[in-house]
Design an enzyme around this catalytic site. Structure first.
Site, PDB file in Angstrom:
ATOM      1  N   HIS A   1       0.728  -1.182   0.141  1.00 39.75           N
ATOM      2  CA  HIS A   1       0.006   0.135   0.262  1.00 39.75           C
ATOM      3  C   HIS A   1       0.812   1.214  -0.121  1.00 39.75           C
ATOM      4  CE1 HIS A   1      -3.120   2.699   1.277  1.00 39.75           C
ATOM      5  NE2 HIS A   1      -3.958   2.045   1.617  1.00 39.75           N
TER       6      HIS A   1
ATOM      7  N   GLU B   1      -0.802   1.244  -5.204  1.00 38.30           N
ATOM      8  CA  GLU B   1      -0.554   0.115  -4.621  1.00 38.30           C
ATOM      9  C   GLU B   1      -0.510  -1.210  -5.566  1.00 38.30           C
ATOM     10  OE1 GLU B   1      -3.485  -0.067  -1.613  1.00 38.30           O
ATOM     11  OE2 GLU B   1      -3.757   2.085  -1.782  1.00 38.30           O
TER      12      GLU B   1
END
Length: 265
Positions: free
Chosen positions: A143, A242
């Protein structure tokens, strides 16, 4: 063997409030990694005046709480399908399993019990490789929060023109290159390795993000939406791009990698 007890001069453990952080000082790179979550918090190659990764300026570093910034590992699930949101790996301790200090880079390996391994190669470029070791299939997202001068002077290049909008719960056609001008939370399906480029006019640089063995790329910026662990102005200097496996689960032994490189414009 306890690798933390015999660290070379380039590696040092510092406590940020409750959380031990491995600080790296090397001629080619400076970096910081939280042992909670094996979370890369900072990566600044020698050629860069600014950090490539974004970390919230209001982060409190409380043990057991997710850290807002860097590269959180969302595993073994993504989002709020179970509790805690984005899985438990990012709020638990990982072990430094091995490392090598070389002239051009530092290689590190972190283990999460017998479920996963994360390897990092940090130098003039940054590489993260996640290996799923558990028998049960799992989701994953690396992320990554990227540091930008001003989100209104950023464009994202190389992404597809179709995505799933997690806010409206609908598939949408979007522009590519893409500008961020509002709350964005989109999942782009990909079928092959993809390199996205974050073009940052404010810092006069571009960041290339290579997604390997991923099936999704997630783009997120909360804009004005109140977000835990982030100041009201925090959204102005970050964008998440991400590397993920959301709709196609990882099986035992599979790997997903992200490779990040930086060029000054």
């Amino acid at each position: 063997m306890n690798y933390l007890e015999q660290l070379p001069p380039e590696l040092n453990i510092i406590h940020y409030n409750d959380i031990p952080v491995l600080e790296i000082s090397h001629p080619k790179v400076k970096a910081k990694i939280s042992l909670q979550g094996a979370q890369l918090l900072s990566w600044q190659p020698a050629q860069s005046q600014q950090d490539v990764l974004w970390l919230s300026e209001v982060e409190s570093f409380n043990a057991g709480n997710a850290i807002r910034g860097g590269v959180p590992i969302c595993y073994p699930w993504f989002g709020g399908v179970k509790s805690p949101s984005h899985g438990y790996a990012r709020i638990q301790q990982w072990a430094l399993a091995d490392y090598q200090v070389e002239n051009e880079q530092i290689w590190l390996a972190f283990d999460f019990q017998d479920e996963a391994r994360l390897e990092m190669v940090l130098g003039s470029t940054c590489g993260l490789t996640f290996t799923h070791l558990a028998q049960e299939p799992a989701q994953l997202a690396l992320h990554t929060y990227f540091n930008v001068a001003n989100i209104q002077q950023v464009s994202l290049e190389g992404l597809p023109t179709r995505c799933f909008n997690s806010l409206t719960k609908q598939e949408e056609t979007v522009t590519s290159p893409r500008k961020i001008t509002e709350n964005v939370d989109c999942i782009y399906p990909i079928t092959q390795p993809l390199t996205a480029t974050i073009r940052d006019l404010g810092y006069q640089r571009h960041i290339q993000v290579e997604h390997l063995n991923a099936t999704d790329v997630v783009v997120w910026n909360p804009w004005h939406k109140p977000t835990s662990g982030m100041s009201e102005q925090g959204y102005q200097t970050m964008v998440c791009v991400e590397t993920a496996r959301i709709h196609h689960l990882m099986t035992q032994g599979e790997q997903v990698s992200v490779k990040i490189s930086l060029q000054q414009d």
